[in-house]
Design an enzyme around this catalytic site. Structure first.
Site, PDB file in Angstrom:
ATOM      1  N   SER A  11     -15.265   5.785 -34.989  1.00 62.71           N
ATOM      2  CA  SER A  11     -15.277   4.738 -33.972  1.00 62.71           C
ATOM      3  C   SER A  11     -15.356   3.365 -34.616  1.00 62.71           C
ATOM      4  O   SER A  11     -15.904   3.208 -35.708  1.00 62.71           O
ATOM      5  CB  SER A  11     -16.455   4.915 -33.015  1.00 62.71           C
ATOM      6  OG  SER A  11     -17.679   4.569 -33.652  1.00 62.71           O
ATOM      7  N   ASP A  12     -14.810   2.372 -33.936  1.00 57.13           N
ATOM      8  CA  ASP A  12     -14.955   0.995 -34.389  1.00 57.13           C
ATOM      9  C   ASP A  12     -16.418   0.594 -34.227  1.00 57.13           C
ATOM     10  O   ASP A  12     -16.933   0.488 -33.113  1.00 57.13           O
ATOM     11  CB  ASP A  12     -14.049   0.077 -33.564  1.00 57.13           C
ATOM     12  CG  ASP A  12     -13.923  -1.316 -34.168  1.00 57.13           C
ATOM     13  OD1 ASP A  12     -14.690  -1.621 -35.097  1.00 57.13           O
ATOM     14  OD2 ASP A  12     -13.068  -2.088 -33.712  1.00 57.13           O
ATOM     15  N   TYR A  13     -17.086   0.425 -35.332  1.00 61.69           N
ATOM     16  CA  TYR A  13     -18.489   0.006 -35.423  1.00 61.69           C
ATOM     17  C   TYR A  13     -19.361   0.631 -34.328  1.00 61.69           C
ATOM     18  O   TYR A  13     -19.761   1.771 -34.424  1.00 61.69           O
ATOM     19  CB  TYR A  13     -18.577  -1.525 -35.413  1.00 61.69           C
ATOM     20  CG  TYR A  13     -19.920  -2.060 -35.863  1.00 61.69           C
ATOM     21  CD1 TYR A  13     -20.531  -1.556 -37.005  1.00 61.69           C
ATOM     22  CD2 TYR A  13     -20.566  -3.052 -35.145  1.00 61.69           C
ATOM     23  CE1 TYR A  13     -21.764  -2.026 -37.424  1.00 61.69           C
ATOM     24  CE2 TYR A  13     -21.810  -3.528 -35.562  1.00 61.69           C
ATOM     25  CZ  TYR A  13     -22.398  -3.008 -36.703  1.00 61.69           C
ATOM     26  OH  TYR A  13     -23.628  -3.480 -37.099  1.00 61.69           O
TER      27      TYR A  13
ATOM     28  N   GLY B 248     -18.511   1.434 -31.257  1.00 58.40           N
ATOM     29  CA  GLY B 248     -17.648   1.928 -30.183  1.00 58.40           C
ATOM     30  C   GLY B 248     -18.222   3.083 -29.382  1.00 58.40           C
ATOM     31  O   GLY B 248     -18.065   3.146 -28.163  1.00 58.40           O
TER      32      GLY B 248
END
Length: 205
Positions: A176-178, A180
């Site tokens: 996941s993006d950071y 997310g």
């Protein structure tokens, strides 16, 4: 110079932007970037490169256009594949991001991206990622913050399992993006706690 550096920052080469590389229309340029990046990753004992970014630079005010390979999906895919291969040929992990349709900076963490025409979704937004999987054999993909057709990217079975794994045959790691996944709790209110959010993300793919 202090604006761009910090005493804690690792020393590395400041390469031209990805868009500058794409302007060459020469995949060997992206490959050369990948070689330099991989060598410096080894020097710094890093194992995963959180790039290439392959969102499309279709909005001039997109704050991260410098990370991307321009507005053409085929060019973006071609340049990304060259960079991915150069990095992974040296035993490291490249990561395609931000999957998918994360093409604006304002509210990029919450934007409800709607691409109801699946042909457009595939021919524009998904194509660079598809190329990175099928041609580049990328080892990792980062799902984005934004919603895609009603679901957060990191909780979308359609894009994480049906398309990415079943159609394209991706066998790597999805990250996941950071924050997310955590934001399924804190921002989207789709999970009661972090454990539930993680479970939902894993089930999605």
């Amino acid at each position: 110079a202090s604006v761009y550096t910090d005493p804690s920052s690792a020393k590395a080469t400041a390469l031209p932007s990805a868009m500058a590389a794409a302007a060459s229309f020469d995949p060997s340029v992206a490959g050369a970037f990948g070689d330099i990046i991989a060598d410096e990753m080894h020097n710094l004992a890093l194992h995963e490169f959180e790039a290439p970014g392959m969102n499309l630079a279709r909005l001039p005010i997109l704050g991260r256009n410098f990370e991307y390979f321009g507005e053409d999906p085929f060019v973006a895919g071609t340049m990304s594949v060259a960079e991915i291969k150069a990095i992974q040929d040296k035993g490291l992990i490249a990561m395609s991001k931000h999957y998918v349709a994360n093409e604006q900076e304002t509210n990029r963490m919450t934007i409800q991206t709607s691409v109801k025409d699946r042909q457009i979704l595939r021919e524009l937004y998904l194509l660079p990622f598809e190329m990175s999987v099928k041609d580049g054999k990328v080892a990792s993909i980062m799902c984005a913050y934004n919603y895609v057709n009603g679901q957060p990217s990191c909780e979308s079975k359609e894009i994480l399992t049906d398309v990415l794994r079943k159609e394209w045959g991706f066998q790597g790691a999805t990250v996941s993006d950071y924050m997310g996944v955590k934001e399924l709790v804190t921002r989207h209110s789709l999970a009661a706690n972090d454990k539930e959010a993680a479970l939902q993300a894993v089930k999605a793919g």
